[in-house]
Design a protein around this motif. Structure first.
Motif, PDB file in Angstrom:
ATOM      1  N   ALA A 118       0.854  -1.201   0.000  1.00 21.98           N
ATOM      2  CA  ALA A 118       0.000   0.000   0.000  1.00 21.98           C
ATOM      3  C   ALA A 118       0.885   1.244   0.000  1.00 21.98           C
ATOM      4  O   ALA A 118       0.627   2.223  -0.708  1.00 21.98           O
ATOM      5  N   ALA A 119       1.971   1.186   0.783  1.00 22.87           N
ATOM      6  CA  ALA A 119       2.905   2.319   0.829  1.00 22.87           C
ATOM      7  C   ALA A 119       3.600   2.478  -0.517  1.00 22.87           C
ATOM      8  O   ALA A 119       3.764   3.581  -1.035  1.00 22.87           O
ATOM      9  N   ASN A 120       3.967   1.360  -1.095  1.00 27.23           N
ATOM     10  CA  ASN A 120       4.706   1.400  -2.366  1.00 27.23           C
ATOM     11  C   ASN A 120       3.841   1.919  -3.515  1.00 27.23           C
ATOM     12  O   ASN A 120       4.346   2.518  -4.456  1.00 27.23           O
ATOM     13  N   ARG A 121       2.518   1.671  -3.407  1.00 31.04           N
ATOM     14  CA  ARG A 121       1.624   2.221  -4.426  1.00 31.04           C
ATOM     15  C   ARG A 121       1.283   3.670  -4.148  1.00 31.04           C
ATOM     16  O   ARG A 121       0.628   4.326  -4.944  1.00 31.04           O
ATOM     17  N   GLY A 122       1.709   4.144  -2.972  1.00 33.64           N
ATOM     18  CA  GLY A 122       1.388   5.519  -2.618  1.00 33.64           C
ATOM     19  C   GLY A 122      -0.096   5.748  -2.502  1.00 33.64           C
ATOM     20  O   GLY A 122      -0.607   6.786  -2.906  1.00 33.64           O
ATOM     21  N   GLU A 123      -0.811   4.766  -1.921  1.00 30.18           N
ATOM     22  CA  GLU A 123      -2.248   4.953  -1.747  1.00 30.18           C
ATOM     23  C   GLU A 123      -2.493   6.233  -0.971  1.00 30.18           C
ATOM     24  O   GLU A 123      -1.799   6.518   0.008  1.00 30.18           O
ATOM     25  N   ASN A 124      -3.498   6.961  -1.366  1.00 28.35           N
ATOM     26  CA  ASN A 124      -3.797   8.219  -0.663  1.00 28.35           C
ATOM     27  C   ASN A 124      -4.620   7.923   0.590  1.00 28.35           C
ATOM     28  O   ASN A 124      -5.791   8.292   0.702  1.00 28.35           O
ATOM     29  N   ILE A 125      -3.981   7.216   1.516  1.00 24.90           N
ATOM     30  CA  ILE A 125      -4.622   6.850   2.782  1.00 24.90           C
ATOM     31  C   ILE A 125      -3.710   7.265   3.931  1.00 24.90           C
ATOM     32  O   ILE A 125      -2.555   7.635   3.709  1.00 24.90           O
ATOM     33  N   THR A 126      -4.244   7.195   5.139  1.00 27.93           N
ATOM     34  CA  THR A 126      -3.429   7.483   6.319  1.00 27.93           C
ATOM     35  C   THR A 126      -3.345   6.219   7.159  1.00 27.93           C
ATOM     36  O   THR A 126      -4.366   5.646   7.518  1.00 27.93           O
ATOM     37  N   VAL A 127      -2.133   5.800   7.430  1.00 28.09           N
ATOM     38  CA  VAL A 127      -1.944   4.621   8.273  1.00 28.09           C
ATOM     39  C   VAL A 127      -1.458   5.089   9.639  1.00 28.09           C
ATOM     40  O   VAL A 127      -0.460   5.812   9.735  1.00 28.09           O
ATOM     41  N   ILE A 128      -2.200   4.719  10.665  1.00 28.92           N
ATOM     42  CA  ILE A 128      -1.792   5.013  12.038  1.00 28.92           C
ATOM     43  C   ILE A 128      -1.318   3.691  12.636  1.00 28.92           C
ATOM     44  O   ILE A 128      -2.071   2.724  12.690  1.00 28.92           O
ATOM     45  N   PHE A 129      -0.075   3.676  13.037  1.00 25.35           N
ATOM     46  CA  PHE A 129       0.574   2.436  13.471  1.00 25.35           C
ATOM     47  C   PHE A 129       0.876   2.534  14.958  1.00 25.35           C
ATOM     48  O   PHE A 129       1.727   3.310  15.378  1.00 25.35           O
ATOM     49  N   ILE A 130       0.156   1.757  15.756  1.00 24.04           N
ATOM     50  CA  ILE A 130       0.376   1.756  17.205  1.00 24.04           C
ATOM     51  C   ILE A 130       1.409   0.682  17.525  1.00 24.04           C
ATOM     52  O   ILE A 130       1.148  -0.510  17.383  1.00 24.04           O
ATOM     53  N   ASN A 131       2.571   1.125  17.946  1.00 19.56           N
ATOM     54  CA  ASN A 131       3.649   0.185  18.246  1.00 19.56           C
ATOM     55  C   ASN A 131       3.845   0.128  19.758  1.00 19.56           C
ATOM     56  O   ASN A 131       4.321   1.073  20.371  1.00 19.56           O
ATOM     57  N   ASN A 132       3.454  -1.017  20.340  1.00 24.97           N
ATOM     58  CA  ASN A 132       3.719  -1.184  21.766  1.00 24.97           C
ATOM     59  C   ASN A 132       4.627  -2.389  22.018  1.00 24.97           C
ATOM     60  O   ASN A 132       4.739  -2.867  23.131  1.00 24.97           O
ATOM     61  N   ALA A 133       5.238  -2.873  20.952  1.00 24.25           N
ATOM     62  CA  ALA A 133       6.291  -3.889  21.047  1.00 24.25           C
ATOM     63  C   ALA A 133       5.811  -5.222  21.601  1.00 24.25           C
ATOM     64  O   ALA A 133       6.599  -6.018  22.099  1.00 24.25           O
ATOM     65  N   PRO A 144       6.681  -8.571  16.178  1.00 28.88           N
ATOM     66  CA  PRO A 144       7.863  -8.268  15.355  1.00 28.88           C
ATOM     67  C   PRO A 144       8.670  -7.092  15.899  1.00 28.88           C
ATOM     68  O   PRO A 144       9.855  -6.970  15.619  1.00 28.88           O
ATOM     69  N   THR A 145       8.007  -6.238  16.682  1.00 24.57           N
ATOM     70  CA  THR A 145       8.669  -5.049  17.200  1.00 24.57           C
ATOM     71  C   THR A 145       9.213  -5.243  18.622  1.00 24.57           C
ATOM     72  O   THR A 145       9.774  -4.313  19.202  1.00 24.57           O
ATOM     73  N   THR A 146       9.021  -6.427  19.183  1.00 29.01           N
ATOM     74  CA  THR A 146       9.545  -6.690  20.527  1.00 29.01           C
ATOM     75  C   THR A 146      11.067  -6.486  20.531  1.00 29.01           C
ATOM     76  O   THR A 146      11.757  -6.892  19.594  1.00 29.01           O
ATOM     77  N   MET A 147      11.549  -5.831  21.576  1.00 30.38           N
ATOM     78  CA  MET A 147      12.959  -5.429  21.592  1.00 30.38           C
ATOM     79  C   MET A 147      13.859  -6.550  22.098  1.00 30.38           C
ATOM     80  O   MET A 147      13.417  -7.421  22.841  1.00 30.38           O
ATOM     81  N   ILE A 148      15.109  -6.493  21.689  1.00 32.77           N
ATOM     82  CA  ILE A 148      16.066  -7.499  22.158  1.00 32.77           C
ATOM     83  C   ILE A 148      16.111  -7.450  23.689  1.00 32.77           C
ATOM     84  O   ILE A 148      16.222  -6.379  24.284  1.00 32.77           O
TER      85      ILE A 148
END
Lengths: 473, 73
Positions: A118-133, A144-148
Motif C-alpha cells: 500500500a505504501a509502495n503504491r502511494g495509496e492516498n490513505i493514512t496509516v496510524i501504526f500503534i507500536n507497543n512492542a 515483530p517489534t519486541t525489543m532485544i
C-alpha cells in the motif's frame, strides 16, 4: 480566547458494546495508549471537518472495536489486511478520508505485505501504526517489534537476536520507498511527545484530505498490562527503552513537493464507458437495445465442480451486462477442479450493486441433490427454482416456489455432450423468468463462448432448455 | 464586582480509571488521586481546586475520551 478541551464529537458519546453503567468508558486498560490516539484522531476529524466522509478501518488486536468509538464510516478488516481494505475503500470512494489503524502485530507481522505494498503504491490513505512492542490483545506474546532482551510470554528469557531476530523498524523500511509522502514516528512518553503526536496525526490527515498521497504515523504507545507495569512506569519505560530502539522523528516528508490532488485516483469501475470498453475488448456487438427488467435477479447456481456452474453464472452475468444492467458474479468452490462442490452468486441489478453475495436468491439452479438441500430454504417466496431432475432425487416445495424440473444433463447429452447441461439450464431459466428473449441471449452466447467450434452446440443446448420449459408451459 | 473566571479541569468520577497519567503531566501539580473508589473500583483523579492554567496537557495525557474536561475561559 476561551477554550474547552473535551471529548471530540467524532467519537460516539456512548460506546454500545460496553455493559450498562460503563458505556462512556473505553474497553481499554488503564494507561493504554489507544485511548489517547483515538482522542487525537477524532479531534483532528472534527477540526479538519472530515468526519462525515471518513472511513476508519479497524485491525485485529485491542483496537478491533474501532467501530464502537468512531462516529464515521467503519470497516473491521481481517488480521493484517487493513491497508488493503483501506485501498479498496479509497479507490471505490475517492472522496473519502480513509484511516488504516493498526497495531504492530497486525501491521508488521501478518500484514507486512499489505503494509509495504500500500505504501509502495502511494495509496492516498493514512496509516496510524500503534507500536507497543507486544501482542497486547492475546496476552503479551512477542511481536515483530519486541525489543532485544524484552520478556514476553513467548520469549520468557527475553527476545534474542539469534533465536528470534531483531525488532522490525517499519518507518525506516517504508522511508526507502519513493511513493510515500509523509512518514513520522512519534511517542506517548510525555506531554511534549504527545503534543507532537497530535500534530503528526493532524498533518497526516491533512495530507490525505488534500490528495497529496500516502501518510504514515507510527506511535510508540504503552501497554501497561502487557508490559506488566503500572501506567506511569510504562510511560517511563517507553521513554527510557523504546525510544532508543525506535528513534522518533520525521523519516520522510515531501508533502510540499506534492501537488494537491496529485494522488487522487479517480478510477470508477462502474462507469458505463468502462463497461462498454470491456465489452468492446471482448468484441461484443453493442448494437442491441438495453432490456428493461421487471425485477432484479439475485441468483444462486450450485452443483458439482465440472458441471459448468461458474460458467453458467458468467453467461447470465454477461447477458445482463449487455442488456445494460449492473452485474456481479461471485464464485465459491473447493480446491478440486472436478467433483468438489461449486456455487456462484450472480446479481443482475437495475441499480448499483453493494455486495456481490446472494443470501436470499430469487433464482436457484440446483444441479445436484446437496445443492437443492442446502439452498432451497434460502429462496424468497415465489422465487424460481430449476432442478436437474435426472440427478436430484428431491422435490422442491411447489406451493412456495415456481418449480422447473428439467433433466438438463440428459437433454445436453442428446444435444451432443452433457457438458452443456449448464446452457440447457440457462435456456430454461430465460424461458421461465421471461427476462431475456431467446435471440438476445443467443446473440450474446455467439460472442462469449470462447471456442467457436462449440458455439452451435451451445445454441442447440440453449434452445433445448428453452423449448423444454415452453412445451411444458 | 464580577468574579474573575479562572481556568479549571474536572474529572468525571465514574469514567476515570485511576491511571495517574494526568497527575504526572500536570505542570502545576494540582491533580490528586482520591481515596474513594468509583463503581469500577478505581481510585479516580480529582482537581485539588486551585492553580489550573487550562493548558490541556492532562486532557491529552488521559487515555479516556470523556474522563477529563478542561475549561480555559
Amino acid at each position: 480566547m476561551s477554550k474547552v478541551f473535551e471529548q471530540p464529537h467524532s467519537l460516539y458519546s456512548e460506546f454500545e458494546r460496553k455493559t450498562a453503567g460503563s458505556k462512556k468508558t473505553t474497553h481499554y486498560c488503564p494507561g493504554c495508549g489507544h485511548g489517547n490516539v483515538h482522542k487525537m484522531i477524532a479531534e483532528a476529524l472534527d477540526d479538519l471537518e472530515i468526519a462525515e466522509r471518513s472511513v476508519f478501518v479497524s485491525p485485529v488486536g485491542c483496537s478491533v472495536f474501532g467501530y464502537y468509538y468512531f462516529n464515521s464510516g467503519n470497516f473491521q478488516s481481517a488480521h493484517g489486511r487493513a491497508a488493503a481494505v483501506a485501498t479498496g475503500v479509497k479507490r471505490a470512494n475517492p472522496d473519502s478520508v480513509v484511516i488504516s489503524y493498526q497495531g504492530d502485530g497486525d501491521l508488521a507481522a501478518i500484514g507486512t505485505a499489505e503494509t509495504i505494498h500500500a505504501a509502495n503504491r502511494g495509496e492516498n490513505i493514512t496509516v496510524i501504526f500503534i507500536n507497543n512492542a507486544i501482542y497486547g490483545m492475546t496476552g503479551g506474546q512477542m511481536a515483530p517489534t519486541t525489543m532485544i532482551g524484552q520478556r514476553s510470554t513467548t520469549t520468557p528469557r527475553g527476545r534474542s537476536e539469534v533465536d528470534h531476530g531483531n525488532p522490525v523498524r517499519v518507518c525506516e523500511m517504508l522511508a526507502t520507498l519513493p511513493a510515500p509522502t509523509y512518514i513520522e514516528r512519534v511517542g506517548l512518553g510525555n506531554s511534549k511527545q504527545i503534543m507532537k503526536a497530535r500534530k503528526a496525526i493532524r498533518k497526516a490527515l491533512k495530507i490525505q484530505k488534500e490528495g497529496r498521497g500516502y501518510s504514515f504515523v507510527e506511535i510508540l504507545a504503552p501497554c501497561p498490562t502487557g508490559w506488566k507495569m503500572d501506567p506511569p512506569q510504562a510511560r517511563d519505560h517507553l521513554l527510557d527503552t523504546m525510544e532508543e530502539i525506535f528513534p522518533l522523528g520525521v523519516y520522510k516528508d515531501i508533502s510540499d513537493e506534492r501537488e494537491e490532488h496529485s494522488w487522487d485516483r479517480l478510477s470508477s469501475p462502474f462507469e458505463v464507458e468502462k463497461r462498454h470498453e470491456y465489452l468492446q475488448a471482448m468484441k461484443t456487438p453493442l448494437d442491441l437495445e438495453p432490456i428493461e427488467l421487471p425485477t432484479d435477479l439475485n441468483c444462486k447456481f450450485a452443483g458439482f465442480g465440472g458441471q459448468g456452474i461458474l460458467t453458467l453464472g458468467l453467461f447470465l452475468a454477461q447477458v445482463g451486462m449487455k442488456a445494460g444492467h449492473q452485474v456481479s458474479w461471485f464464485p465459491a468452490y473447493g480446491p478440486e477442479m472436478r467433483g468438489g462442490t461449486a456455487n456462484c452468486s450472480v446479481n443482475v441489478s437495475r441499480e448499483r450493486i453493494g455486495a456481490p453475495t446472494v443470501e436470499h436468491p430469487n433464482v436457484l439452479v440446483a444441479m445436484n441433490q446437496p445443492s437443492l438441500e442446502m439452498f432451497e430454504k434460502d429462496i424468497v417466496d415465489g422465487g424460481w427454482i430449476f432442478v436437474d431432475s435426472g440427478i436430484c432425487t428431491g422435490e422442491p416445495d411447489r406451493e412456495r416456489l415456481k418449480v422447473t424440473m428439467i433433466p438438463a444433463a440428459e437433454i445436453a447429452d442428446k444435444v451432443g455432450t452433457p457438458k452443456v447441461a449448464n446452457v440447457v439450464m440457462l435456456g430454461a431459466l430465460c424461458a421461465a423468468t421471461e427476462m431475456f428473449p431467446a435471440d438476445y441471449v443467443k446473440d450474446t452466447l455467439k460472442v462469449i463462448v470462447k471456442r467457436q467450434e462449440l458455439v452451435d452446440m451451445n445454441l442447440k443446448a440453449f434452445d433445448a432448455g428453452w423449448e423444454f420449459v415452453r412445451k411444458d408451459g | 464586582m464580577a468574579t474573575e473566571l479562572k481556568p479549571y479541569m474536572e474529572v468525571d468520577f465514574e469514567l476515570c480509571k485511576g491511571c495517574q497519567l494526568c497527575i504526572d503531566v500536570c505542570p502545576k501539580g494540582v491533580i490528586a488521586i482520591s481515596d474513594k473508589l468509583n463503581s469500577s473500583s478505581y481510585h479516580p483523579a480529582y482537581y485539588t481546586g486551585d492553580g489550573c492554567t487550562g493548558c490541556g496537557l492532562c486532557f491529552y495525557a488521559c487515555p479516556e475520551p470523556g474522563a477529563i474536561r478542561v475549561v480555559k475561559p
